[in-house]
Design an enzyme around this catalytic site. Structure first.
Site, PDB file in Angstrom:
ATOM      1  N   LYS A 131       0.797  -1.223   0.000  1.00 18.14           N
ATOM      2  CA  LYS A 131       0.000   0.000   0.000  1.00 18.14           C
ATOM      3  C   LYS A 131       0.831   1.274   0.000  1.00 18.14           C
ATOM      4  O   LYS A 131       0.288   2.359  -0.161  1.00 18.14           O
ATOM      5  CB  LYS A 131      -0.957  -0.007   1.188  1.00 18.14           C
ATOM      6  CG  LYS A 131      -1.985  -1.128   1.078  1.00 18.14           C
ATOM      7  CD  LYS A 131      -3.008  -1.075   2.187  1.00 18.14           C
ATOM      8  CE  LYS A 131      -4.038  -2.168   2.044  1.00 18.14           C
ATOM      9  NZ  LYS A 131      -3.521  -3.498   2.443  1.00 18.14           N
TER      10      LYS A 131
HETATM   11  C1  LIG Z   1      -4.260  -4.532   1.951  1.00 17.71           C
HETATM   12  C2  LIG Z   1      -3.553  -5.807   1.799  1.00 17.71           C
HETATM   13  C3  LIG Z   1      -4.067  -6.844   1.013  1.00 17.71           C
HETATM   14  C4  LIG Z   1      -5.407  -6.737   0.320  1.00 17.71           C
HETATM   15  O1  LIG Z   1      -5.420  -5.738  -0.677  1.00 17.71           O
HETATM   16  P1  LIG Z   1      -6.822  -5.171  -1.207  1.00 17.71           P
HETATM   17  O2  LIG Z   1      -6.460  -4.082  -2.131  1.00 17.71           O
HETATM   18  O3  LIG Z   1      -7.553  -4.664  -0.009  1.00 17.71           O
HETATM   19  O4  LIG Z   1      -7.517  -6.293  -1.850  1.00 17.71           O
HETATM   20  C5  LIG Z   1      -3.312  -7.991   0.887  1.00 17.71           C
HETATM   21  N1  LIG Z   1      -2.145  -8.140   1.520  1.00 17.71           N
HETATM   22  C6  LIG Z   1      -1.620  -7.177   2.301  1.00 17.71           C
HETATM   23  C7  LIG Z   1      -0.335  -7.419   2.990  1.00 17.71           C
HETATM   24  C8  LIG Z   1      -2.296  -5.981   2.459  1.00 17.71           C
HETATM   25  O5  LIG Z   1      -1.781  -5.047   3.241  1.00 17.71           O
END
Ligand SMILES: *Cc1c(COP(=O)(O)O)cnc(C)c1O
Length: 434
Positions: free
Chosen positions: A107
């Protein structure tokens, strides 16, 4: 470019308004009016381009009409101070490591891009924009760090008490400055509901310039498509670009949604897999055609503990609700905790590669589904050290904590405990705002 709401009841918004609002007034999610394919030449050249060059070309495609070229170059350059390598796990399966940013989770790209875009749009205004973000772990750290010290923006991170790992918690509770952590006595879904209530509180929202940095915000989820262009480019370079299957461990479905935008822009991907943990509402939807959200349950891959994925509406919108069209391009998988553990163990033994619990869902789903003649790329969405206990339990080996994480853990935890009812949050925000 205008952005319309998936609920179709609000007027189309400019990029600036869509970013500052987060959610449309009718509670829908913003979608760009057009998805313009990348020029053919781009796909011929992309194996020779680096991450920043690729990202800038894609960013121009989305945002070129709304952001001056020089500013866009700067935003992309500042966002991507790290790489996202595709690393070999087996002969045909590579791991696209999305965790080389400051908080070691995927993210970071969306959060950093959004922070810079918001600062760009807020330049010269005397107001403070207040960002509310609900987190099951990784969003909070990425958003807090992406926005840390950004002028004119204050961030409130809402997280479920006792449900995030200590490493995750210290990444957003120790920062100070313009970042405040709110420890909610409830689940992630409660946190998400609180954020939604605050946005629906028209009076509060307007007075505080509230916005969301969850993946409902176009500025956060769209830039994640950079990863997929770069990932496919690397697979092409390795000679593994044909019949490529891309698997995304999914929770709120922002990440996979950005990949689907990439596909609409011409990205050569044969099919995709959405890997769920036991929170498999999307998997059930693919099977039955019926979408039934339900409360989330805690799992080892906690960033995917989502019972009502917020970007589901975007997928439906992209495919005009055509279940068969969705099913013919995206397949699903559901991976339980014991399979997460055995997958981490086996992958480490057989391939010498250490998965985190989320990447483990992706690898498991991809390996189970890959057919002859196909090549696979799955997203490794967090550094395994962020889930030290789980990973060590599986591999029976100690895992080194990267320097960046260790630094966070030395900081002092500061958070504000709040109940899960909206009145408490409202009172708190009002006090802060003076
Ligand atoms: C947020 C996250 C996900 C899921 O991603 P989405 O965009 O919400 O589907 C998967 N793995 C990790 C480590 C994350 O931080």
């Amino acid at each position: 470019m205008k952005y319309y709401s998936t609920n179709g009841k609000s007027a189309p918004a400019s990029l600036k308004d869509a970013v500052i609002r987060g959610l449309a007034p009718d509670r829908g999610l913003y979608m760009p009016e057009r998805i313009v394919p990348m020029p053919k030449g781009f796909f011929a050249d992309m194996a020779e381009m680096d991450f920043k060059e690729i990202a800038l070309a894609v960013a121009r495609n989305f945002f070129g009409e709304d952001i001056e070229e020089k500013a866009l170059e700067r935003i992309v350059r500042d966002t991507l101070s790290f790489d996202t390598p595709a690393v070999k796990v087996t002969d045909r399966i590579h791991s696209l490591e999305l965790f080389h940013g400051p908080t070691l989770a995927f993210k970071d790209v969306g959060a950093r891009f959004m922070a810079r875009l918001l600062a760009y749009f807020n330049e010269g205004e005397s107001r403070t924009v207040n960002v509310l973000v609900a987190t099951s772990g990784d969003t909070g750290s990425a958003v807090a760090n992406g926005f840390l010290g950004v002028e004119g923006v204050r961030v409130f991170v809402l997280y479920p008490k006792g449900r995030v790992s200590p490493i995750q918690e210290c990444q957003f509770t120790t920062l100070g400055q313009n970042i405040t952590a709110l420890e909610i006595d409830g689940s992630f879904d409660d946190c998400q509901a609180l954020v939604k209530s605050a946005f629906m509180d028209e009076e509060l929202r307007e007075r505080m310039f509230l916005t969301s940095a969850n993946s409902i915000n176009v500025a956060r989820f769209l830039p994640q498509s950079f990863y997929y262009f770069h990932g496919v480019a690397q697979m092409k370079k390795k000679g593994l670009g044909d019949n490529l299957v891309v698997c995304v461990p999914s929770g709120n479905f922002g990440n996979i949604c950005s990949a689907l935008f990439g596909v609409r822009m011409g990205l050569p991907v044969k099919r995709m897999i959405a890997a769920n943990n036991r929170n498999d509402v999307f998997f059930q939807y693919l099977r039955t055609g019926v979408y039934s959200p339900r409360p989330s349950i805690p799992t080892l891959a906690n960033a995917m503990d989502v019972g009502d994925p917020s970007n589901f509406a975007r997928i439906i919108d992209l495919y005009k609700g055509d279940w068969n069209a969705i099913r013919s391009f995206i397949s699903g998988a559901t991976v339980d905790d014991s399979t997460i553990l055995s997958t981490i163990r086996e992958c480490h033994e057989r391939n010498g590669y250490i998965l985190d619990p989320h990447g483990a869902c992706g690898f498991r789903a991809l390996e189970d589904s890959l057919e002859d003649g196909e090549n696979g790329l799955f997203c490794e969405t967090a550094h395994p050290a962020k889930f030290k206990d789980t990973v060590e339990k599986a591999t029976l080996e100690e895992i080194a904590i990267p320097e960046r994480l260790a630094t966070f853990m030395k900081g002092e935890k500061k958070s504000v405990p709040l109940s899960k009812d909206y009145g408490a949050l409202r009172d708190f925000l009002q006090d802060v705002n003076g």
